[in-house]
Design a protein around this motif. Structure first.
Motif, PDB file in Angstrom:
ATOM      1  N   SER A  12      -1.391 -11.575  -3.152  1.00  8.82           N
ATOM      2  CA  SER A  12      -2.755 -11.171  -2.789  1.00  8.82           C
ATOM      3  C   SER A  12      -2.925  -9.660  -2.747  1.00  8.82           C
ATOM      4  CB  SER A  12      -3.152 -11.770  -1.432  1.00  8.82           C
ATOM      5  OG  SER A  12      -2.341 -11.265  -0.391  1.00  8.82           O
ATOM      6  N   THR A  13      -1.864  -8.910  -3.006  1.00 11.50           N
ATOM      7  CA  THR A  13      -1.969  -7.456  -3.158  1.00 11.50           C
ATOM      8  C   THR A  13      -3.082  -7.076  -4.131  1.00 11.50           C
ATOM      9  OG1 THR A  13       0.406  -7.219  -2.735  1.00 11.50           O
ATOM     10  CG2 THR A  13      -0.679  -5.389  -3.834  1.00 11.50           C
ATOM     11  N   ARG A  72      -6.742  -0.288   7.748  1.00 10.09           N
ATOM     12  CA  ARG A  72      -6.260   0.318   8.997  1.00 10.09           C
ATOM     13  C   ARG A  72      -5.469   1.594   8.743  1.00 10.09           C
ATOM     14  NH1 ARG A  72      -5.581  -1.354  14.385  1.00 10.09           N
ATOM     15  NH2 ARG A  72      -6.785  -3.205  13.834  1.00 10.09           N
ATOM     16  N   ILE A  73      -4.614   1.584   7.710  1.00 12.91           N
ATOM     17  CA  ILE A  73      -3.811   2.781   7.444  1.00 12.91           C
ATOM     18  C   ILE A  73      -4.522   3.723   6.460  1.00 12.91           C
ATOM     19  CG2 ILE A  73      -1.680   1.492   7.844  1.00 12.91           C
ATOM     20  CD1 ILE A  73      -1.158   1.649   4.810  1.00 12.91           C
ATOM     21  N   LYS A  74      -5.727   3.299   6.031  1.00  9.54           N
ATOM     22  CA  LYS A  74      -6.561   4.103   5.121  1.00  9.54           C
ATOM     23  C   LYS A  74      -5.794   4.491   3.850  1.00  9.54           C
ATOM     24  CE  LYS A  74      -9.690   5.843   8.662  1.00  9.54           C
ATOM     25  NZ  LYS A  74     -10.659   4.799   8.302  1.00  9.54           N
ATOM     26  N   SER A  75      -5.184   3.486   3.251  1.00  7.19           N
ATOM     27  CA  SER A  75      -4.455   3.698   1.998  1.00  7.19           C
ATOM     28  C   SER A  75      -4.581   2.462   1.125  1.00  7.19           C
ATOM     29  CB  SER A  75      -2.977   3.975   2.275  1.00  7.19           C
ATOM     30  OG  SER A  75      -2.237   4.034   1.072  1.00  7.19           O
ATOM     31  N   ARG A  76      -4.721   2.659  -0.169  1.00  9.85           N
ATOM     32  CA  ARG A  76      -4.728   1.559  -1.130  1.00  9.85           C
ATOM     33  C   ARG A  76      -3.387   1.496  -1.877  1.00  9.85           C
ATOM     34  NH1 ARG A  76      -8.758  -0.741   1.372  1.00  9.85           N
ATOM     35  NH2 ARG A  76     -10.853   0.025   0.871  1.00  9.85           N
ATOM     36  N   ARG A  77      -2.917   2.622  -2.317  1.00  7.56           N
ATOM     37  CA  ARG A  77      -1.746   2.684  -3.197  1.00  7.56           C
ATOM     38  C   ARG A  77      -0.470   2.228  -2.504  1.00  7.56           C
ATOM     39  NH1 ARG A  77       1.681   7.124  -4.833  1.00  7.56           N
ATOM     40  NH2 ARG A  77       2.415   6.886  -6.987  1.00  7.56           N
ATOM     41  N   LEU A  78      -0.220   2.709  -1.292  1.00  6.30           N
ATOM     42  CA  LEU A  78       1.026   2.387  -0.591  1.00  6.30           C
ATOM     43  C   LEU A  78       1.174   0.881  -0.349  1.00  6.30           C
ATOM     44  CD1 LEU A  78       3.625   3.275   0.785  1.00  6.30           C
ATOM     45  CD2 LEU A  78       2.309   3.672   2.884  1.00  6.30           C
ATOM     46  N   PRO A  79       0.153   0.181   0.182  1.00  7.35           N
ATOM     47  CA  PRO A  79       0.301  -1.272   0.357  1.00  7.35           C
ATOM     48  C   PRO A  79       0.528  -2.007  -0.960  1.00  7.35           C
ATOM     49  CG  PRO A  79      -1.565  -0.460   1.635  1.00  7.35           C
ATOM     50  CD  PRO A  79      -1.119   0.669   0.749  1.00  7.35           C
ATOM     51  N   MET A  80      -0.107  -1.536  -2.036  1.00 10.13           N
ATOM     52  CA  MET A  80       0.080  -2.197  -3.323  1.00 10.13           C
ATOM     53  C   MET A  80       1.515  -2.061  -3.810  1.00 10.13           C
ATOM     54  SD  MET A  80      -3.530  -1.341  -5.271  1.00 10.13           S
ATOM     55  CE  MET A  80      -3.374  -2.580  -6.563  1.00 10.13           C
ATOM     56  N   ILE A  81       2.118  -0.907  -3.574  1.00 11.51           N
ATOM     57  CA  ILE A  81       3.516  -0.696  -3.967  1.00 11.51           C
ATOM     58  C   ILE A  81       4.447  -1.542  -3.096  1.00 11.51           C
ATOM     59  CG2 ILE A  81       5.397   0.987  -4.032  1.00 11.51           C
ATOM     60  CD1 ILE A  81       3.298   3.105  -4.805  1.00 11.51           C
ATOM     61  N   ASN A  98      -7.917   6.658  -0.147  1.00  6.45           N
ATOM     62  CA  ASN A  98      -8.020   6.723   1.318  1.00  6.45           C
ATOM     63  C   ASN A  98      -9.191   5.899   1.822  1.00  6.45           C
ATOM     64  OD1 ASN A  98      -7.000  10.003   0.727  1.00  6.45           O
ATOM     65  ND2 ASN A  98      -5.725   8.561   1.866  1.00  6.45           N
ATOM     66  N   CYS A  99      -9.466   4.818   1.091  1.00  7.04           N
ATOM     67  CA  CYS A  99     -10.472   3.823   1.490  1.00  7.04           C
ATOM     68  C   CYS A  99     -11.896   4.389   1.538  1.00  7.04           C
ATOM     69  CB  CYS A  99     -10.111   3.176   2.821  1.00  7.04           C
ATOM     70  SG  CYS A  99      -8.468   2.433   2.829  1.00  7.04           S
ATOM     71  N   LYS A 100     -12.213   5.301   0.636  1.00  5.59           N
ATOM     72  CA  LYS A 100     -13.577   5.826   0.545  1.00  5.59           C
ATOM     73  C   LYS A 100     -13.873   6.116  -0.919  1.00  5.59           C
ATOM     74  CE  LYS A 100     -12.113  10.620   1.283  1.00  5.59           C
ATOM     75  NZ  LYS A 100     -12.236  11.834   2.133  1.00  5.59           N
ATOM     76  N   ASN A 101     -15.157   6.222  -1.244  1.00  5.83           N
ATOM     77  CA  ASN A 101     -15.527   6.496  -2.624  1.00  5.83           C
ATOM     78  C   ASN A 101     -15.221   7.947  -2.968  1.00  5.83           C
ATOM     79  OD1 ASN A 101     -17.516   7.288  -4.922  1.00  5.83           O
ATOM     80  ND2 ASN A 101     -17.495   5.052  -4.914  1.00  5.83           N
ATOM     81  N   ILE A 102     -14.430   8.141  -4.023  1.00  7.88           N
ATOM     82  CA  ILE A 102     -14.009   9.503  -4.396  1.00  7.88           C
ATOM     83  C   ILE A 102     -14.538   9.885  -5.784  1.00  7.88           C
ATOM     84  CG2 ILE A 102     -11.957   9.416  -2.941  1.00  7.88           C
ATOM     85  CD1 ILE A 102     -10.326   8.888  -5.511  1.00  7.88           C
ATOM     86  N   PHE A 144       2.222  -0.672 -12.653  1.00  2.00           N
ATOM     87  CA  PHE A 144       0.887  -0.096 -12.555  1.00  2.00           C
ATOM     88  C   PHE A 144       0.461   0.192 -11.114  1.00  2.00           C
ATOM     89  CE2 PHE A 144       0.461  -1.247 -16.988  1.00  2.00           C
ATOM     90  CZ  PHE A 144      -0.376  -0.249 -17.478  1.00  2.00           C
ATOM     91  N   THR A 145       1.140  -0.389 -10.114  1.00  2.00           N
ATOM     92  CA  THR A 145       0.800  -0.045  -8.727  1.00  2.00           C
ATOM     93  C   THR A 145       1.084   1.426  -8.462  1.00  2.00           C
ATOM     94  OG1 THR A 145       2.982  -0.655  -7.825  1.00  2.00           O
ATOM     95  CG2 THR A 145       1.305  -2.392  -7.919  1.00  2.00           C
TER      96      THR A 145
END
Length: 434
Positions: free
Chosen positions: A343-344, A296-305, A425-429, A417-418
């Motif tokens: 579950s992060t 929803r927020i289009k982020s992987r790194r921030l939720p993991m932190i 941004n939730c897409k293949n880069i 490591f987070t």
């Protein structure tokens, strides 16, 4: 309704039948993953084993699972999910039966090894099927739902398993689970299909009207694919997060947690699994919520932190509050939050897929997946060594605090490591970073 519409309707319905059968196999995966902790006393009484030996029995599953992750991706890509899951679940069933009837310790280890090898192929195969039967926009949601349902198997490996063992003995229980697994393997082979084309049905790409002829990407050669993913520095942060987070989780909920509650808090062995059922439910719910939040927020790194930080704090409470014995009133909410935030690590699979070539998603996610099972294999025996070395010298609370300090260290390293995770941004880069 014309023939084309009927085929689309059939495809969109039948995919749920396939997913349902596969996810039942995944429930068995989680059951075996955490069941060993509940039957510890039974194994000690039957075979007279030490703490280190018990932990090694549990770790056998994780070593097998870990070593099979890359082969699992290859099997899913070549042999196909249908045959791979059927053979794997059959092997796990045979292993569980062997574990249940084992006359000696060697057979216990062999049964556990067969279970680990057998169930190791299920999750990657489910991801493969999801990529063929479900829309790309549904992938993260389906992965979260799959993890949720699979974790119900982990919940079954707590209080329900303790009840079954009390009524039917541990041998009868594991033998019955083995027979159920064999039947499920047969159903998997009959029901599952690798691709809608195998049933003469339209593919997801065709239904969505995508022009796949111009965008089709052939898989690179196997060794080149593996080298590409292994040498991509952005593949590895998710690996180490999974190693630290899941290793500590397994050491607590699947191996030493019951003993911790019984010896430190004097909780009845029949009641203690309830606390870890809460942790398993937290992990199941967190898998969906954190995955959806990330999308929803289009982020992987921030939720993991954010969630990884809370998970690290939970372990800090277990190890350092009140000398390693937090107030018992805290345990239920603490274990739920611990499971939820653990579950992060599910975001690590998405990160692994999104920083590598789209055609090797199976291999890249399997590399990340190795991390969790490396942690699950290595950490419990370290704790077992602590218990065997200091068990006669230290009081129970101090002993478990000393052991769980290693869990905290693993989690803290994973949390570091987070911060090294590459934001996608939730897409293949892949094309942007290669």
């Amino acid at each position: 309704m014309n023939s084309s519409q009927e085929k689309i309707k059939k495809m969109m319905s039948y995919r749920w039948i396939i997913w349902g059968v596969l996810v039942l196999s995944y429930v068995i995966v989680f059951f075996h993953r955490l069941a060993i902790g509940v039957v510890r006393e039974d194994l000690v009484e039957t075979f007279g084993i030490s703490g280190t030996t018990f932990a090694n029995i549990g770790s056998t599953y994780f070593y097998a699972y870990m070593l099979m992750q890359i082969p699992s991706g290859i099997l899913a890509d070549t042999l196909g999910a249908r045959k791979t899951v059927a053979i794997g679940t059959l092997m796990a069933g045979i292993g569980s039966i062997l574990f249940g009837v084992a006359p000696n310790l060697l057979m216990v280890f062999l049964g556990r090894l067969l279970v680990g090898i057998g169930v190791s192929v299920v999750f990657i195969s489910i991801l493969k099927v999801q990529s063929r039967w479900f829309k790309e926009s549904e992938f993260a949601t389906m992965s979260g739902i799959t993890s949720f349902v699979g974790n119900m198997g982990g919940a079954m490996a707590q209080t329900p398993l303790a009840i079954m063992v009390a009524y039917f003995t541990w041998r009868s229980t594991f033998t019955a689970i083995g027979v159920l697994s064999v039947l499920l393997a047969i159903v998997s082979y009959i029901v599952v299909r690798n691709n809608p084309k195998d049933m003469g049905l339209p593919t997801i790409e065709e239904i969505e009207g995508k022009d796949i002829s111009s965008k089709k990407m052939e898989n690179p050669p196997l060794l080149k694919s593996l080298y590409q993913a292994l040498t991509n520095k952005y593949t590895w942060p998710g690996f180490f997060v999974f190693t630290g987070f899941f290793g500590a989780y397994v050491a607590l909920t699947g191996t030493w947690g019951i003993s911790y509650l019984v010896e430190v808090y004097n909780i009845e062995p029949s009641t203690a699994p309830n606390y870890f059922t809460v942790a398993v439910l937290g992990l199941a719910i967190g898998s969906i919520v954190i995955g959806r939040f990330s999308d929803r927020i289009k982020s992987r790194r921030l939720p993991m932190i954010l969630f990884g930080g809370v998970y690290t704090l939970c372990w800090g409470i277990i190890v350092f509050v009140n000398g390693g014995k937090p107030p018992i009133a805290m345990l239920y909410p603490l274990f739920f939050i611990l499971g939820f935030t653990c579950s992060t690590f599910v975001l690590g699979w998405a990160c692994g897929k999104e920083v590598n070539h789209p055609a090797i998603a199976g291999i890249s996610t399997s590399i990340v997946n190795i991390g969790g099972f490396l942690g699950g294999a290595v950490l419990p025996p370290i704790l077992g060594w602590v218990f065997d070395t200091y068990g006669g010298q230290l009081e129970a609370t101090v002993l478990f605090q000393k052991a769980f300090l290693y869990c905290f260290i693993f989690v803290a390293i994973g949390f570091v490591f987070t911060f090294l995770v590459k934001e996608t941004n939730c897409k293949n880069i892949y094309n942007e970073i290669k």
